[in-house]
Write a protein that holds these residues in place. Sequence first.
Motif, mmCIF file in Angstrom:
data_model
loop_
_atom_site.group_PDB
_atom_site.id
_atom_site.type_symbol
_atom_site.label_atom_id
_atom_site.label_comp_id
_atom_site.label_asym_id
_atom_site.label_seq_id
_atom_site.Cartn_x
_atom_site.Cartn_y
_atom_site.Cartn_z
ATOM 1 N N SER A 134 -49.322 -84.588 10.481
ATOM 2 C CA SER A 134 -47.935 -84.167 10.284
ATOM 3 C C SER A 134 -47.034 -85.392 10.125
ATOM 4 O O SER A 134 -45.988 -85.315 9.501
ATOM 5 C CB SER A 134 -47.485 -83.264 11.432
ATOM 6 O OG SER A 134 -46.897 -84.008 12.451
ATOM 7 N N ALA A 135 -47.447 -86.555 10.649
ATOM 8 C CA ALA A 135 -46.645 -87.761 10.494
ATOM 9 C C ALA A 135 -46.843 -88.405 9.127
ATOM 10 O O ALA A 135 -45.886 -88.841 8.491
ATOM 11 C CB ALA A 135 -46.989 -88.765 11.588
ATOM 12 N N ARG A 138 -50.688 -84.708 4.426
ATOM 13 C CA ARG A 138 -52.053 -84.205 4.299
ATOM 14 C C ARG A 138 -52.864 -85.104 3.389
ATOM 15 O O ARG A 138 -52.326 -85.906 2.654
ATOM 16 C CB ARG A 138 -52.019 -82.806 3.670
ATOM 17 C CG ARG A 138 -51.674 -81.725 4.648
ATOM 18 C CD ARG A 138 -51.703 -80.396 3.942
ATOM 19 N NE ARG A 138 -50.401 -80.055 3.395
ATOM 20 C CZ ARG A 138 -50.212 -79.017 2.592
ATOM 21 N NH1 ARG A 138 -51.228 -78.279 2.225
ATOM 22 N NH2 ARG A 138 -49.014 -78.741 2.159
ATOM 23 N N ASN B 30 -42.704 -88.709 9.487
ATOM 24 C CA ASN B 30 -42.829 -88.132 8.155
ATOM 25 C C ASN B 30 -41.532 -88.321 7.375
ATOM 26 O O ASN B 30 -40.456 -88.030 7.879
ATOM 27 C CB ASN B 30 -43.154 -86.653 8.281
ATOM 28 C CG ASN B 30 -43.664 -86.086 6.981
ATOM 29 O OD1 ASN B 30 -42.954 -86.135 5.980
ATOM 30 N ND2 ASN B 30 -44.867 -85.584 6.978
ATOM 31 N N ILE B 269 -50.345 -74.954 12.393
ATOM 32 C CA ILE B 269 -50.856 -75.536 11.154
ATOM 33 C C ILE B 269 -49.826 -75.379 10.040
ATOM 34 O O ILE B 269 -49.578 -76.293 9.250
ATOM 35 C CB ILE B 269 -52.187 -74.847 10.752
ATOM 36 C CG1 ILE B 269 -53.248 -75.104 11.832
ATOM 37 C CG2 ILE B 269 -52.685 -75.366 9.423
ATOM 38 C CD1 ILE B 269 -53.523 -76.561 12.112
ATOM 39 N N VAL B 272 -47.263 -78.000 10.570
ATOM 40 C CA VAL B 272 -47.743 -79.318 10.165
ATOM 41 C C VAL B 272 -47.631 -79.465 8.658
ATOM 42 O O VAL B 272 -47.175 -80.474 8.134
ATOM 43 C CB VAL B 272 -49.218 -79.529 10.598
ATOM 44 C CG1 VAL B 272 -49.812 -80.753 9.939
ATOM 45 C CG2 VAL B 272 -49.321 -79.652 12.105
ATOM 46 N N LYS B 273 -48.003 -78.395 7.934
ATOM 47 C CA LYS B 273 -48.002 -78.471 6.473
ATOM 48 C C LYS B 273 -46.585 -78.556 5.919
ATOM 49 O O LYS B 273 -46.354 -79.186 4.904
ATOM 50 C CB LYS B 273 -48.707 -77.242 5.887
ATOM 51 C CG LYS B 273 -50.220 -77.309 6.021
ATOM 52 C CD LYS B 273 -50.861 -76.056 5.454
ATOM 53 C CE LYS B 273 -52.367 -76.121 5.589
ATOM 54 N NZ LYS B 273 -52.992 -74.815 5.336
ATOM 55 N N VAL B 280 -43.963 -77.997 15.571
ATOM 56 C CA VAL B 280 -45.109 -78.875 15.824
ATOM 57 C C VAL B 280 -44.979 -79.536 17.188
ATOM 58 O O VAL B 280 -45.894 -79.467 18.017
ATOM 59 C CB VAL B 280 -45.247 -79.948 14.720
ATOM 60 C CG1 VAL B 280 -46.395 -80.885 15.054
ATOM 61 C CG2 VAL B 280 -45.467 -79.297 13.376
#
Lengths: 294, 315
Positions: A134-135, A138, B30, B269, B272-273, B280
Amino acid sequence: MDNSKKEKIKSFFTGPVIVSAVVLLLIILASVFAGIIAKYDPNEVDISNILSGPTMQHFLGTDKAGRDIFSRILFGGRMTLLSALGVILISVIIGVPVGIFSGYYGGWTDKMLMRISDIILAFPSLLLAFVFVSAFGRGIINAVVALGIVYVPMLAKLTRSLVMVEKNKVYVEASKSIGYSDLNIMFKQILPNCVSTLLVQLTLDIGYAILDLASMSFLGLGVQPPTSDWGAMLDEGRIVITISPLASLAPGMMIILTVVALNIFGDGVRAYLDPQQRKLPSLKKFKKLVGEEM
Amino acid sequence: MKKYVVDKLAQYVIVLAIVSVIIFVMVRLNPTDPVSVIVGGKQTTAETVANIRAEFNLDKTYFEQYLIWIKGIFQGDFGTSFQYRQNVTSLIMKRLPVTVGLVLLSSVIALVLSVPLGIITALKQNTPLDTGLSVIQLILVACPPFLTSILMILLITIFTPGVSFTGSFTNFNEYMQRILYPSIALAFSMIALTSRVTKTSMIEQLNSNYTLVAKSKGLSMRQRVLNHCLKNSLIPVITIFGTQMGVLIVGTVLVENVFSLAGLGSILIDGVKSCDYPIVQGIVMLLVFVFITISMLLDMLYAVIDPRIRAKSGK
């Protein structure tokens, strides 16, 4: 002397070890020469011929997009094995030096490095890999790096315990008295004596890496379409499981076959190196316990 | 004993604090802008963007955001999900029954089956029964939970077509029906490991001196195993169960995915995607919290069972 060595080598080649070695060799050869063996492009879509059962043209049939399952298994195997090797490589590059420093110097260095390991071990392993993904996004590379780091503490703890035994031996004292540097003693004198045990653990770890990578790919966090590995193939195939079971059973069987063969082979090597350990459970999770005891 | 408990508790709190920081920082590494996740691709004016940033506390510094998050956790508030625009706590509560049910039921199945299995294989060492069971164990260890689930679905559809075992549930009966099969699938990989450990430690106890004394006093095999060896041989089993808890928790994510159950795994999940941080960080924190708490309680449990452990770290 010569004869006893021959005997010893002979004792390594027991039935299960030979079978598992042959199976592993075949799997490795198949993925190395995937390009030659496979009759079809693994990503070639053929809508007119979807979900065909096993036929003469398609040995294992085709999947929901008409792609040849056998070719996909070969190329998927290449992907799976390469990524598992990547995971192990990363964990070795970080874990082994950390373990050596920790075990050799002890004291403050050891305490700090082991505290960090404990923090990583506080996460259920795949969960930490999810957070990594998640960081950083994918993709198979990120999944490999994530799992590589997740595997570091186990390996570091094992290396540490081995080094702690070795560093009190006479040859280390001798090396010190000749005036060898610490780095030389750690990596050139002590490490070679730990390599055999580490190799056994790594053989088993490749198996776990294959399982964990398959889980990541299965959830769509690992390899991204159209590329595929065995985990992703399982996911693609499960929607059509009742119509064409082979689409997900074939990669599933490959995963089981590879991991079982790796486990048997690893256990065989361990038994050869140290007959006393023959009866110990060989699993990574149990290592944690053993690591603490040592 | 008191010092042992205090030490363990202090360690536990420190680890939890560090873990919370790691999770908080990691999900924010992210590069995706949270606002784009919240509006979901719609056209927005600068004013709405500013409003959204204020609503989700994104205009505050990371340090303040962290404090808000931690304070919220203590009040049972995990923040608001970006995608669903709903409170994460209520999302979690709605899905908790499935995850908790899976973990509990599969642990029970695994324990009930693996301990007797381990004892039997220890007593019947080197017989065909032992060899056969060992081969099955070897395969089960190599079988990831999602594969077992897929095989199980295949078997169910072949042998009992028409049984509904996936999807949502309305009453307790249906709930049990939904989680039974996934729990069995999940328990399988546990059984392999736990029974193997039970077997190893049982053999060790059977070969120990005190068992020999018990035998020479004329105790039957049954008495020796049940009254003497069982308790001692269960200590490694408890340990392995504690470490396996992590595998089990992650396993629920995989299994509920296959059986399309609405548990924590699927939104994790999904989060996360799609970079839904609050989901999360909330769910990961919750799962790690459960995992560490169980490990700590088990640590204390075998300090109670085994005085040697207490003595070693009590000084």
